[in-house]
Design an enzyme around this catalytic site. Sequence first.
Site, PDB file in Angstrom:
ATOM      1  N   ALA A  66       0.887  -1.174   0.000  1.00 36.72           N
ATOM      2  CA  ALA A  66       0.000   0.000   0.000  1.00 36.72           C
ATOM      3  C   ALA A  66       0.919   1.216   0.000  1.00 36.72           C
ATOM      4  O   ALA A  66       2.075   1.138   0.424  1.00 36.72           O
ATOM      5  CB  ALA A  66      -0.856  -0.020   1.250  1.00 36.72           C
ATOM      6  N   GLY A 111       0.557  -4.949   0.915  1.00 35.59           N
ATOM      7  CA  GLY A 111      -0.643  -4.997   0.068  1.00 35.59           C
ATOM      8  C   GLY A 111      -0.382  -5.676  -1.271  1.00 35.59           C
ATOM      9  O   GLY A 111      -1.310  -6.193  -1.899  1.00 35.59           O
ATOM     10  N   GLU A 114      -0.760  -9.229  -0.550  1.00 34.79           N
ATOM     11  CA  GLU A 114      -2.208  -9.459  -0.357  1.00 34.79           C
ATOM     12  C   GLU A 114      -2.954  -9.460  -1.692  1.00 34.79           C
ATOM     13  O   GLU A 114      -3.911 -10.210  -1.877  1.00 34.79           O
ATOM     14  CB  GLU A 114      -2.783  -8.386   0.577  1.00 34.79           C
ATOM     15  N   GLU A 134       4.105  -5.287   7.419  1.00 38.61           N
ATOM     16  CA  GLU A 134       3.300  -4.271   8.115  1.00 38.61           C
ATOM     17  C   GLU A 134       3.710  -4.083   9.571  1.00 38.61           C
ATOM     18  O   GLU A 134       3.651  -2.979  10.106  1.00 38.61           O
ATOM     19  CB  GLU A 134       1.805  -4.649   8.054  1.00 38.61           C
TER      20      GLU A 134
HETATM   21  N1  COA Z   1       4.607   3.177  -0.564  1.00 37.31           N
HETATM   22  C1  COA Z   1       4.995   4.337  -1.113  1.00 37.31           C
HETATM   23  N2  COA Z   1       6.123   4.476  -1.811  1.00 37.31           N
HETATM   24  C2  COA Z   1       6.903   3.396  -1.977  1.00 37.31           C
HETATM   25  C3  COA Z   1       6.568   2.135  -1.437  1.00 37.31           C
HETATM   26  C4  COA Z   1       5.346   2.054  -0.701  1.00 37.31           C
HETATM   27  N3  COA Z   1       4.939   0.896  -0.178  1.00 37.31           N
HETATM   28  N4  COA Z   1       7.533   1.255  -1.753  1.00 37.31           N
HETATM   29  C5  COA Z   1       8.439   1.928  -2.486  1.00 37.31           C
HETATM   30  N5  COA Z   1       8.066   3.228  -2.614  1.00 37.31           N
HETATM   31  C6  COA Z   1       8.753   4.298  -3.333  1.00 37.31           C
HETATM   32  C7  COA Z   1       9.995   4.783  -2.570  1.00 37.31           C
HETATM   33  O1  COA Z   1       9.628   5.715  -1.555  1.00 37.31           O
HETATM   34  C8  COA Z   1      10.779   5.416  -3.681  1.00 37.31           C
HETATM   35  O2  COA Z   1      10.185   6.677  -3.997  1.00 37.31           O
HETATM   36  P1  COA Z   1      11.139   7.987  -4.230  1.00 37.31           P
HETATM   37  O3  COA Z   1      11.989   7.618  -5.418  1.00 37.31           O
HETATM   38  O4  COA Z   1      10.174   9.081  -4.509  1.00 37.31           O
HETATM   39  O5  COA Z   1      11.938   8.132  -2.983  1.00 37.31           O
HETATM   40  C9  COA Z   1      10.490   4.500  -4.873  1.00 37.31           C
HETATM   41  O6  COA Z   1       9.295   3.809  -4.554  1.00 37.31           O
HETATM   42  C10 COA Z   1      11.590   3.473  -5.105  1.00 37.31           C
HETATM   43  O7  COA Z   1      11.773   2.742  -3.899  1.00 37.31           O
HETATM   44  P2  COA Z   1      13.199   2.631  -3.136  1.00 37.31           P
HETATM   45  O8  COA Z   1      12.931   2.423  -1.682  1.00 37.31           O
HETATM   46  O9  COA Z   1      14.078   3.771  -3.518  1.00 37.31           O
HETATM   47  O10 COA Z   1      13.767   1.292  -3.794  1.00 37.31           O
HETATM   48  P3  COA Z   1      14.796   0.271  -3.136  1.00 37.31           P
HETATM   49  O11 COA Z   1      15.217  -0.651  -4.222  1.00 37.31           O
HETATM   50  O12 COA Z   1      15.867   0.984  -2.399  1.00 37.31           O
HETATM   51  O13 COA Z   1      13.945  -0.550  -2.053  1.00 37.31           O
HETATM   52  C11 COA Z   1      12.000  -1.763  -1.251  1.00 37.31           C
HETATM   53  C12 COA Z   1      12.866  -1.374  -2.469  1.00 37.31           C
HETATM   54  C13 COA Z   1      10.779  -2.482  -1.784  1.00 37.31           C
HETATM   55  C14 COA Z   1      12.802  -2.721  -0.364  1.00 37.31           C
HETATM   56  C15 COA Z   1      11.602  -0.501  -0.467  1.00 37.31           C
HETATM   57  O14 COA Z   1      11.060   0.444  -1.366  1.00 37.31           O
HETATM   58  C16 COA Z   1      10.584  -0.753   0.613  1.00 37.31           C
HETATM   59  O15 COA Z   1      10.924  -1.300   1.672  1.00 37.31           O
HETATM   60  N6  COA Z   1       9.313  -0.355   0.379  1.00 37.31           N
HETATM   61  C17 COA Z   1       8.252  -0.447   1.347  1.00 37.31           C
HETATM   62  C18 COA Z   1       7.785  -1.867   1.473  1.00 37.31           C
HETATM   63  C19 COA Z   1       6.707  -1.994   2.533  1.00 37.31           C
HETATM   64  O16 COA Z   1       6.941  -1.851   3.709  1.00 37.31           O
HETATM   65  N7  COA Z   1       5.509  -2.303   2.065  1.00 37.31           N
HETATM   66  C20 COA Z   1       4.397  -2.590   2.918  1.00 37.31           C
HETATM   67  C21 COA Z   1       3.611  -1.404   3.197  1.00 37.31           C
HETATM   68  S1  COA Z   1       2.307  -1.817   4.311  1.00 37.31           S
END
Ligand code: COA
Length: 257
Positions: A66, A111, A114, A134
């Site tokens: 999400a 999400g 999910e 989460e």
């Molecule tokens: N919500 C909003 N934005 C998200 C996102 C999310 N769940 N997951 C990734 N993004 C965004 C990042 O903020 C970044 O945006 P920016 O370029 O404007 O800063 C962009 O997507 C690229 O992600 P980034 O974190 O730079 O890539 P990465 O390769 O370093 O890491 C992940 C990848 C997936 C490990 C990391 O993005 C992450 O941990 N995301 C959240 C995952 C999460 O907790 N999801 C569950 C939510 S309930």
Amino acid sequence: MIFENLKTEIQDAILLLTISRSEKLNALNQKTMDELSSCFAWIERKPEIKGVIITGEGEKAFVAGADITEFLQMDGPLGKMLSKKGQDVFFQIENSSKPVLAAVNGFALGGGCELALACHMRVASENAQFAQPEINLGIIPGYGGTQRLTNLVGKGKALELMLTADKVDAKTALQIGLVNHIVPQQELLEFCRNLMLKIVAKPPIAVAMTIASAIQANNQNGYIIEAENFSKCTSSDDFKEGVTAFLEKRKADFKGH
Ligand code: COA
């Protein structure tokens, strides 16, 4: 239909639905959730669509969760609304009368995992990673994940994943039954299309009734629902055609009624 965050393409009666926010790793903001809901309402109305494949844009992510930026304003009542709305959209996908296959092409987190769970089947690319992280944000999976993950992989493994937030790779996902197959990323969509082509060649009423019955597997009324759905199939012309074709030793010509 035209969407901002979804791309749609119909080929051979199969809709390829791509979540298209690759700059945010296809994170599901509310706009995308609304569009998914409209898209699945549209799919139900389109007889020419017989199956759906959902994937994420780019090579890195299916859906990275999400959209966390939308969590900033969230309090108790808003949290309940958001969870209920997410559950409704994913119910719409699970209840689709057309088979829905998740082509998981990278991160399927929160999400995103999910969403894959709400699909009827899952195929992962070799680089796919799954997690329910989460708990690291002080919340729980709220789009049906606590239920569907537990139903799919069992209580022990599901609780480990939800309580540790650990990521699992495609191989582990296959071992625990979270996905049906693993294929190299370049072959993912072709593999999914071939799997779906087999299913869309089957009689559509029986396909829909199989899905409608199987998703009740943990419902006490599941057996009653199965018998009702069996009867819907035996009332169809396709049933008569299937039986007659078998007895006449010819290929059945299913019409979908
Ligand atoms: N919500 C909003 N934005 C998200 C996102 C999310 N769940 N997951 C990734 N993004 C965004 C990042 O903020 C970044 O945006 P920016 O370029 O404007 O800063 C962009 O997507 C690229 O992600 P980034 O974190 O730079 O890539 P990465 O390769 O370093 O890491 C992940 C990848 C997936 C490990 C990391 O993005 C992450 O941990 N995301 C959240 C995952 C999460 O907790 N999801 C569950 C939510 S309930």
